[in-house]
Design an enzyme around this catalytic site. Structure first.
Site, PDB file in Angstrom:
ATOM      1  N   GLY A   1      39.471  23.052  28.616  1.00 48.39           N
ATOM      2  CA  GLY A   1      39.896  23.499  27.292  1.00 48.39           C
ATOM      3  C   GLY A   1      39.245  22.770  26.131  1.00 48.39           C
TER       4      GLY A   1
ATOM      5  N   LYS B   1      39.865  26.933  45.506  1.00 44.67           N
ATOM      6  CA  LYS B   1      39.495  25.886  44.539  1.00 44.67           C
ATOM      7  C   LYS B   1      40.663  24.907  44.498  1.00 44.67           C
ATOM      8  CE  LYS B   1      39.080  24.965  39.592  1.00 44.67           C
ATOM      9  NZ  LYS B   1      38.772  25.493  38.254  1.00 44.67           N
TER      10      LYS B   1
ATOM     11  N   ASN C   1      35.938  29.399  32.075  1.00 42.52           N
ATOM     12  CA  ASN C   1      37.207  30.088  31.868  1.00 42.52           C
ATOM     13  C   ASN C   1      37.555  30.168  30.385  1.00 42.52           C
ATOM     14  OD1 ASN C   1      40.499  29.976  33.498  1.00 42.52           O
ATOM     15  ND2 ASN C   1      39.829  31.107  31.743  1.00 42.52           N
TER      16      ASN C   1
ATOM     17  N   ALA D   1      34.602  23.568  33.967  1.00 46.20           N
ATOM     18  CA  ALA D   1      35.388  23.030  32.851  1.00 46.20           C
ATOM     19  C   ALA D   1      34.531  22.393  31.773  1.00 46.20           C
ATOM     20  CB  ALA D   1      36.441  22.021  33.309  1.00 46.20           C
ATOM     21  N   GLY D   2      34.862  22.715  30.561  1.00 48.65           N
ATOM     22  CA  GLY D   2      34.186  22.124  29.417  1.00 48.65           C
ATOM     23  C   GLY D   2      33.066  22.966  28.851  1.00 48.65           C
TER      24      GLY D   2
END
Lengths: 62, 256, 359
Positions: free
Chosen positions: B158, B97, B206, B184-185
């Site tokens: 985050g 990644k 994550n 993400a998000g």
């Protein structure tokens, strides 16, 4: 003396010996003077005085 | 629903990829994987110090898990390539990644450097999953550069804001032929379901899992949302209408 | 440089303060106005703390970075009215030589630290840049991350240290109120407000990776001013140098070593300040030292802080050889690193000992 992860230590002479002392069997990448040393060469590769080694592994990350 | 989906030469059952950053402990990783049935984990690369008090994450990752090396920490293509080569050497994985950031305020990925790194690493035979700010042109360049997937962000890392970049991701899903993984998000399962309803091939989650009160449970919740979102997508999502549709159209009387 | 815009920030502060009754308290995204309003209002602390926790967890993860401070010299030519090392205090002055520095660092390394903060008083002759450089070179043998908290340096001096392994600079402005600052620093190089203020940016321009700034709470009757200006300073660095990691510390004055009138900040205000800093600057690190007692520190884990010192000694050396000189400030939390690690884990967080990828 050699440099391991930026710190000076006595020359362990062989990569396999160094990893044994660090209690590492595998799961790391060994970089000698900027070059990646593959696992099958850990036993054979000799470390000379003044060499720079980095031991790199995985940590949690996204 | 199809049993497997193919990506980068592997057959996967789960469309949920899990990131291992920000975890309070690595000990929960095996349970997270078994409860969520996720198969792909990302890890980051860092120096291991001899007298470290830190646990080794590899001790907790099952042998059959697919490890994707994240190049986070890289601020440009050169650093990303280096981290990728080092990371790939550790468990002989070739899934990388690419995450290149130089801004601590937003952790916004550098799309340009990401394309550079993708070109070089793809040439060397790595399977590249580039993380980008959603941009159709960048996505096309990455496809041309040989990436096996593109990973547009849903919202900045985050922020847990969901798929705020929806209108920018939709054209990518429509036009790009390689798998699109929204990364993400994603802050809640409904975001993950939405991502799948949009037609994404997979999602990477994550923060929302790592910092939840019960990461194992949350990973399972995410997995269920991914399944249901994908199932709905495959069945056919109804279009949103701007006005109410009566069951008998107004002009039906003309047919009598 | 921040010194160029500090008077504008001061004007803005005064204006907002004047019209504060028109601003409402806020627990969501806060700006300069709601920041000041919140600092001056009674707040629903639980709600604030919860929001601060959410943001901290989201952006920093469930981890806390641990580091050790090491004083290598307490020679000081300044006369800071509030400091145990002040030139006017008749204390035993000490400076560690190379071998002693190394022994102290080995002792810290053996405890488990991988990040060290090297401190000196201000004395360019006895603890000059070459002396600090030597300490960094020794530290490099043992620690992955090296920070310094010394007197302000020139840009080329910072560059020299960075080229030899320095990762971070800590420098507290003490107070951003110029008049108060002059009163507290009657003599010595520290008298120069602007030179100190711009040091952080000189370090950044020289290539430093992380900086740590803050006021000394208790000096200024109007703590909201110093908190506000600290946050403006942090924001300025983040916006102009987005690749640098910025952290804030809010040391609180405690001991009676000072000869001046102090205005202690209450525990409630202290927690408010930390939480509001988190809401205002979501990605700024927040550091808490052993000036604070165990009870406060433990309860702040998970509310907003991202790094802590442990096993601190504010005497010169003290890890390898016990020294009982006058301390710079009183340590309130004297627990061992292992005890701190246990508390962090008990709270559901993971202790980390280093920050940077250095590949």
């Amino acid at each position: 003396m050699i440099v391991l992860n930026d710190k000076k230590i006595p020359n362990p002479k062989k990569i396999s010996l160094l990893l044994k002392k660090m209690e590492i069997k595998d799961g790391v990448c060994v970089i000698l003077n900027g070059k990646i040393i593959k696992k099958d060469r850990w036993e054979k590769t000799e470390i000379k005085d003044g060499d720079k080694i980095e031991i790199v592994g995985f940590v949690g990350g996204g | 629903m199809q049993k497997h989906f193919e990506i980068a030469g592997k057959k996967l059952k789960s469309r949920l990829f899990i990131g291992t950053g920000k975890l309070p402990t690595y000990k929960i990783i095996p349970q997270m994987l078994s409860r969520s049935k996720a198969e792909v984990l990302t890890v980051a690369v860092r120096r291991i110090n001899p007298d470290s008090k830190v646990e080794n994450i590899l001790d907790y990752i099952p042998k059959n898990a697919v490890i994707m090396v994240n190049t986070s920490g890289a601020r440009n293509a050169k650093e990303a390539v280096r981290i990728a080569e080092i990371g790939a050497e550790i468990t002989k994985t070739d899934w990388i990644k690419i995450e290149i950031e130089a801004d601590t305020r937003y952790l916004a990925p550098d799309n340009e450097e990401t394309v550079k790194a993708t070109k070089e690493l793809s040439r060397k035979g790595f399977k590249i999953f580039p993380y980008i700010t959603p941009d159709l042109i960048t996505a096309k360049k990455l496809q041309d550069a040989g990436a096996v997937s593109v990973m547009p962000l849903g919202s900045f890392i985050g922020t847990n804001k969901g798929i705020t970049a929806k209108t920018l991701i939709e054209p990518i899903i429509k036009e790009i032929k390689i798998p699109v993984i929204i990364d993400a998000g994603i802050g809640r399962p409904s975001h993950a379901a939405q991502a799948m309803e949009m037609g994404a091939d997979a999602v990477l989650v994550n923060t929302a899992i790592a910092i939840s009160k019960d990461p194992v449970k949350m990973s399972e919740a995410m997995s269920k949302a991914v399944e249901s979102g994908r199932m709905a997508y495959e069945t056919g999502i109804l279009k949103e209408e701007d006005y109410a549709k009566p069951s008998s159209p107004l002009t039906d009387f003309l047919n009598n | 440089m921040f010194s160029d815009i500090i008077s504008l920030e001061l004007k803005k502060f005064k204006k907002i303060k004047r019209d504060l009754n028109r601003v409402s308290v806020s627990y969501e995204e806060i700006n300069e106005k709601s920041l000041l309003k919140n600092l001056n209002s009674k707040l629903e602390l639980e709600r604030l703390a919860l929001k601060s926790k959410e943001i901290t967890d989201s952006f920093f993860g469930k981890t806390v970075l641990l580091y050790a401070p090491l004083y290598i010299s307490n020679y000081c030519v300044n006369g800071c009215a509030y400091c145990g090392f002040s030139a006017t205090n008749r204390i035993e002055r000490d400076k560690l030589e190379d071998k002693e520095i190394e022994k102290e660092m080995i002792a810290l390394k053996e405890k488990g630290f991988d990040t060290i903060l090297i401190l000196t008083g201000e004395d360019r002759i006895r603890s000059g840049v070459e002396y600090i450089l030597k300490a960094i070179k020794i530290a490099r043998k043992y620690f992955s991350e090296i920070l310094i908290e010394t007197y302000p340096l020139e840009q080329d001096e910072y560059k020299k240290l960075i080229d030899n392994g320095l990762c971070g600079v800590t420098l507290y402005q003490e107070t951003y109120d110029k008049n108060l600052y002059f009163k507290l620093h009657k003599f010595g190089p520290k008298k120069n407000f602007e030179y100190r203020l711009n040091a952080i940016e000189r370090a950044v321009k020289a290539g430093i990776k992380e900086v740590n700034i803050g006021p000394l709470l208790g000096l200024n009757k109007n703590f909201d001013f110093d908190v506000y200006m600290t946050l403006m300073h942090a924001k300025h660095i983040q916006n102009n140098y987005p690749e640098v990691e910025v952290s804030i510390s809010y040391p609180r004055m405690r001991s009676s070593v000072s000869k001046i009138k102090t205005y202690p900040v209450t525990d409630i205000d202290f927690v408010k300040i930390i939480c509001l800093s988190r809401l205002f600057l979501e990605r700024v690190g927040i550091n808490i030292s052993t000036r604070e007692n165990a009870y406060i520190r433990d309860n702040l884990i998970g509310i907003g802080i991202t790094k802590m010192s442990a096993e601190s000694k504010t005497t010169v050396g003290g890890y390898f050889q016990n020294s009982s000189d006058l301390k710079q400030f009183e340590i309130e939390d004297s627990r061992s690193l292992n005890e701190i690690i246990k508390i962090i884990e008990k709270k559901g967080y993971r202790p980390e000992f280093t920050n940077w990828v250095k590949i």
